[in-house]
Each structure stands twice: as structure tokens, then as C-alpha cells.
Design an enzyme around this catalytic site. Structure first.
Site, mmCIF file in Angstrom:
data_model
loop_
_atom_site.group_PDB
_atom_site.id
_atom_site.type_symbol
_atom_site.label_atom_id
_atom_site.label_comp_id
_atom_site.label_asym_id
_atom_site.label_seq_id
_atom_site.Cartn_x
_atom_site.Cartn_y
_atom_site.Cartn_z
ATOM 1 N N HIS A 82 -33.094 -34.828 -4.658
ATOM 2 C CA HIS A 82 -34.178 -35.802 -4.452
ATOM 3 C C HIS A 82 -35.432 -35.119 -3.896
ATOM 4 O O HIS A 82 -36.549 -35.431 -4.290
ATOM 5 C CB HIS A 82 -33.717 -36.931 -3.526
ATOM 6 C CG HIS A 82 -32.525 -37.677 -4.081
ATOM 7 N ND1 HIS A 82 -31.715 -38.469 -3.322
ATOM 8 C CD2 HIS A 82 -32.002 -37.720 -5.339
ATOM 9 C CE1 HIS A 82 -30.750 -38.972 -4.089
ATOM 10 N NE2 HIS A 82 -30.904 -38.521 -5.307
ATOM 11 N N HIS A 239 -33.598 -43.945 -11.350
ATOM 12 C CA HIS A 239 -33.032 -42.944 -10.439
ATOM 13 C C HIS A 239 -32.461 -41.760 -11.219
ATOM 14 O O HIS A 239 -32.567 -40.609 -10.788
ATOM 15 C CB HIS A 239 -31.961 -43.528 -9.517
ATOM 16 C CG HIS A 239 -31.500 -42.512 -8.515
ATOM 17 N ND1 HIS A 239 -32.256 -42.155 -7.416
ATOM 18 C CD2 HIS A 239 -30.417 -41.702 -8.496
ATOM 19 C CE1 HIS A 239 -31.640 -41.182 -6.764
ATOM 20 N NE2 HIS A 239 -30.510 -40.884 -7.399
ATOM 21 N N ASP A 243 -33.223 -37.860 -10.651
ATOM 22 C CA ASP A 243 -32.209 -36.801 -10.513
ATOM 23 C C ASP A 243 -32.398 -35.707 -11.567
ATOM 24 O O ASP A 243 -32.269 -34.523 -11.271
ATOM 25 C CB ASP A 243 -30.795 -37.385 -10.695
ATOM 26 C CG ASP A 243 -30.278 -38.024 -9.417
ATOM 27 O OD1 ASP A 243 -30.898 -37.834 -8.359
ATOM 28 O OD2 ASP A 243 -29.243 -38.717 -9.501
ATOM 29 N N HIS A 343 -19.415 9.436 -31.080
ATOM 30 C CA HIS A 343 -19.390 8.181 -30.300
ATOM 31 C C HIS A 343 -19.511 6.993 -31.229
ATOM 32 O O HIS A 343 -20.598 6.464 -31.396
ATOM 33 C CB HIS A 343 -20.551 8.199 -29.295
ATOM 34 C CG HIS A 343 -20.369 7.218 -28.179
ATOM 35 N ND1 HIS A 343 -20.709 5.893 -28.268
ATOM 36 C CD2 HIS A 343 -19.857 7.378 -26.934
ATOM 37 C CE1 HIS A 343 -20.446 5.273 -27.128
ATOM 38 N NE2 HIS A 343 -19.930 6.151 -26.301
ATOM 39 N N ILE A 349 -21.346 3.569 -32.142
ATOM 40 C CA ILE A 349 -22.000 2.703 -31.150
ATOM 41 C C ILE A 349 -22.901 3.591 -30.296
ATOM 42 O O ILE A 349 -22.480 4.656 -29.852
ATOM 43 C CB ILE A 349 -20.947 2.009 -30.259
ATOM 44 C CG1 ILE A 349 -20.195 0.953 -31.072
ATOM 45 C CG2 ILE A 349 -21.595 1.357 -29.040
ATOM 46 C CD1 ILE A 349 -19.036 0.340 -30.338
ATOM 47 N N GLY A 352 -24.371 3.736 -23.970
ATOM 48 C CA GLY A 352 -25.191 2.973 -23.021
ATOM 49 C C GLY A 352 -26.157 3.846 -22.241
ATOM 50 O O GLY A 352 -27.307 3.483 -22.034
ATOM 51 N N VAL A 353 -25.726 5.053 -21.852
ATOM 52 C CA VAL A 353 -26.615 5.926 -21.068
ATOM 53 C C VAL A 353 -27.870 6.281 -21.868
ATOM 54 O O VAL A 353 -28.930 6.505 -21.289
ATOM 55 C CB VAL A 353 -25.930 7.243 -20.618
ATOM 56 C CG1 VAL A 353 -24.919 6.969 -19.543
ATOM 57 C CG2 VAL A 353 -25.304 7.986 -21.774
ATOM 58 N N GLU A 357 -31.698 5.725 -21.010
ATOM 59 C CA GLU A 357 -32.648 6.833 -21.143
ATOM 60 C C GLU A 357 -33.872 6.401 -21.964
ATOM 61 O O GLU A 357 -35.011 6.727 -21.631
ATOM 62 C CB GLU A 357 -31.938 8.031 -21.790
ATOM 63 C CG GLU A 357 -32.843 9.201 -22.127
ATOM 64 C CD GLU A 357 -33.540 9.856 -20.928
ATOM 65 O OE1 GLU A 357 -34.606 10.444 -21.133
ATOM 66 O OE2 GLU A 357 -33.026 9.751 -19.778
#
Ligand code: ZN
Length: 437
Positions: A82, A239, A243, A343, A349, A352-353, A357
Site C-alpha cells: 500500500h 483496491h 495492490d 573444447h 563450445i 567461458g573464460v 576475455e
């Protein structure tokens, strides 16, 4: 001044018992500068914790049902809807709220006392524009025969359909553009309600300890409110709009869009706000436009003049947007990349590193592109909160977006995000410093 951020002019306070805890609670309002947002301050032992009522801080609606609660591992603040509804509709963007107690004051069960105290404190425009999220595409969510939808609109409008078949309430529909004037008159006075049959289960759950027939409309399904009278014939649906606005406030910025709730409650409302947040992230980056942006592109030979990386470690092909606080780069990932050999031999794939980078290299361009920094090095001291969300495969075009969050002396804090086809694949924050070679 209409589109400027606002705060309150003077300190103010409000107190009463909480609707669910039945315990005394006090709020102290303080003005706050632009871009502060709405923030609660609560004592935790000898420390004061600050927490913002945003979707990221929402507590589980299953664990804390029938209200909107925010918190973290240390503090909880319940029944904020409220108060937030009133602040959002009165367009108070920046305010500090000290709270004594674990729940917002229940007052008369409506948002009106919060509107009154905001008006008494005075509304003050600040010298900075407010952010508005303009909804461009419709979005909807359905769950257990309840629904919520947003449609494009040039203003915030909220509509709601409520349905209590075979009771005196029946079906109710209401729709309002949400301006401070309309909100104060048509929505804020509408009080919370429940059906008579719900009281026992609520009390068993330990809720509604502060509720009575005055601050809660208890509806007898044949006769209407017990020991009370409606302020409007359709007070319950109004109301529900109040809300719903309280939940919309968790979005954290103003919205231009038409939001329609169909029998929706806090649980689906808040899930929907999370979904809208994702949409906002996607749109504010406006990727398509940047990819095809011809002017001001930095090609690989230009990038090599700014950062020292070379084959096979130059992981950004071009920069498509660059200013003092933001850079966007592109890396097109090919099956001929050296790293795919190992990889992984049968499932290529991107590691991730190397995505990290690539973001760091775009960060390097951001930090070093100015003339005075040419020939220097951007050294990355730490990388935090790294998250990988999706695999990057041959044929993906990585959009690397890096933003400067803060600088302190020679140290900069940067935020990096990598996208493929408009979805985030990785993100993280970097601390970096510029060093002379
Ligand atoms: Zn309510």
C-alpha cells in the site's frame, strides 16, 4: 518539470499497528537526492541496513502469502504494497524510509493515509529527468486461471477484473490512467478486503492479527461488508488496482504501458514484473540498431591501435558503439576458431573464460580509446559475479556490452554483458586500472 524526478520536501512520519503482525510500526520519511530511488532503512542490532523495494529483493510469495514482502538474509519488511502503491502513483522517485517494526503500518487498510502524509511532506521536483520504460510489445502471463497483460500505451493505465461468482461482489471491472490526481481520488481510498470464510484460515496461518472490521472489509457473501460500508460501490476492484500498482512499483522505474490484471494476485504479478525486467534489459540495449550502425564503427585494424591483443587472442572484431561510459563490440564466432579443436572435439563450445576475455577487451577499448591513454595498458585486477547463462557455439554473433560503473583515482569498475540473439549468455563485473607500459 513534469518529467523530472521527485522527492519529498520535508521529513514526515506515520504510525499504526500492522495488519498481519498486529504490532506497532513507525515509518520516518526523509527527502533523498536524484537517482537514490526508494530505500528502506532498518536497524539490525547496532547496524542500520538499507534495502530497496525492487523485484530483486522480493521475498518468496509462497512463504509470505497475502502481502508483498522484501528482505535479505538479515532483515525483512512486510506488507509494503500500500505504501509503494502510494509512492509510485504520487511519483515520488527518491525517498529514504526508516522503519521501526517488521511490517508497514496498516492504517485504515487503504493507501490513502500514505498519500496524505506524502502531500503533507510536500512534493519537490529535482533537477534530473526520470527514467520511463516505454512498452513496445505486448507481454502476458497466465497461471491457474489468472492472467496479467501489458499492452503498449503512451501513459500508465491499470485495469483489473475481479470475479467472485455467487457472492454479492460478483464480477467487477475498473480501469484508470494513473496520475497523482486520479489515484488520490479514485484508488487510494479503497481498503483491503477478504471474504468471511477466509478469516479462519488466515488466522491459522498467523496472519491478520491487526485486522478488524474497520481496517479490513470482511465480506459476507450474501450481505456485503460486515459492520462497515463501502466507500465506493466497487471498492474491492479499486483496491486490487491499488495492490497491483504496489507490485508494479517493484519494477523500479516508471512505465508507459497498459497493465491489465485478471483475477491476478501478488504471486503472478511479481513473476510478471520479473518478465518485464528481462524485456527492458533487451530493449534498452537496442541491439539491432547497433549491429547495423554504419557510422563510427571501429574495425579490427582500428581496435589494434587501442589495445595490444593480437591473433589468436584478439577476441573482438569490431566496435559499433563507443562513448565515455559505454562500449559495444562484436565477435563473430566461427567453427575455425583455434579453441574449438580441444573444447570439445565432438561438441564445439566457446570456453567461458574467453567470453570473459572478450568482454574485458571491449572494456579495454572503453578505457583506452581516448587520445591521452593511447599506448597504455588496461590491466584487469579482478572479475566478480561472473555468470554463464547459455552455451556459445560456432555461428553465434556475440554482442559484448561494457559499461563504466564507477571510477576512483586510477581504478575503474566496469560491468560486462555478452548477448547472442538478444539473450544474455554471460555477465560479470571487472575492476581495472590503467598502467603506463
Ligand atoms: Zn492490499
Amino acid at each position: 518539470m513534469e518529467n523530472n524526478q521527485k522527492t519529498i520536501e520535508r521529513n514526515a512520519k506515520i504510525e499504526s499497528i500492522g495488519l498481519h503482525t498486529g504490532e506497532k510500526s513507525k515509518l520516518f520519511f526523509h527527502p533523498a537526492p536524484a537517482d537514490t530511488g526508494i530505500a528502506f532503512m532498518k536497524k539490525n542490532g547496532s547496524r542500520t541496513e538499507t534495502i530497496k523495494p525492487v523485484i530483486e529483493n522480493l521475498l518468496d510469495t509462497k512463504k509470505f502469502p497475502r502481502r508483498t514482502s522484501i528482505g535479505n538474509e538479515r532483515i525483512q519488511i512486510h506488507t509494503v504494497e500500500h505504501l509503494l502503491s502510494a509512492l509510485y502513483s504520487m511519483q515520488i522517485d527518491n525517498i529514504l524510509i526508516e522503519i521501526e517494526g517488521s511490517e508497514c503500518p496498516g492504517q485504515d487498510g487503504s493507501a490513502r493515509p500514505f498519500v496524505d502524509v506524502i502531500k503533507k511532506a510536500g512534493i519537490k521536483p529535482l533537477n534530473k529527468k526520470k527514467k520511463i520504460f516505454v512498452v513496445k510489445d505486448p507481454l502476458y502471463l497466465s497461471e491457474n486461471n489468472t492472467h496479467i497483460i501489458v499492452l503498449p500505451s503512451n501513459e500508465l493505465r491499470v485495469s483489473y477484473i475481479l470475479d467472485y461468482p455467487s457472492t454479492t461482489l460478483g464480477a467487477q471491472y475498473a480501469s484508470y490512467p494513473i496520475t497523482p490526481e486520479i489515484y488520490e481520488k479514485e484508488i487510494a481510498p479503497a481498503r483491503t478486503f477478504c471474504m468471511k470464510e477466509e478469516i479462519e484460515p488466515l488466522k491459522k496461518m498467523g496472519l491478520g492479527k491487526g485486522s478488524d472490521y474497520k481496517n479490513t472489509l470482511v465480506i459476507d457473501k450474501n450481505k456485503g461488508p460486515i459492520d462497515n460500508r463501502f466507500r465506493f460501490e466497487d471498492e474491492p476492484v479499486r483496491h486490487k488496482i491499488s495492490d497491483l500498482i504496489g507490485d508494479i512499483a517493484l519494477f523500479g522505474s516508471h512505465i508507459a504501458g497498459h497493465i491489465i490484471g485478471i483475477k491476478s494476485g501478488h504471486s503472478i504479478n511479481t513473476k510478471f514484473i520479473k518478465k518485464m525486467k528481462l524485456l527492458q534489459e533487451k530493449e534498452t540495449t537496442d541491439l539491432k540498431e547497433m549491429v547495423f550502425h554504419e557510422n563510427g564503427i571501429l574495425y579490427s585494424e582500428d581496435i589494434c591501435k587501442i589495445i595490444p591483443h593480437r591473433y589468436p587472442f584478439l577476441l573482438v572484431d569490431r566496435i559499433v558503439e563507443l562513448d565515455d561510459i559505454k562500449a559495444i563490440g562484436i565477435k563473430t564466432v566461427s567453427i575455425n576458431e583455434w579453441f574449438f579443436q580441444g573444447h570439445f572435439p565432438s561438441k564445439p563450445i566457446m570456453p567461458g573464460v574467453l567470453i570473459v576475455e572478450a568482454m574485458a577487451q571491449v572494456g579495454g577499448v572503453l578505457m583506452l580509446h581516448r587520445e591521452e591513454n593511447r599506448g597504455k595498458l588496461a590491466y584487469f585486477m579482478s572479475i566478480e559475479n561472473v555468470k554463464f547463462r547459455k552455451a556459445v557455439r560456432p555461428g553465434c554473433q556475440l554482442i559484448l556490452q561494457v559499461e563504466l560503473l564507477k571510477t576512483k583515482g586510477k581504478i575503474a569498475r566496469l560491468e560486462g554483458k555478452a548477448f547472442v540473439d538478444g539473450s544474455i549468455v554471460a555477465e560479470g563485473t571487472f575492476m581495472s586500472t590503467i598502467i603506463d607500459e
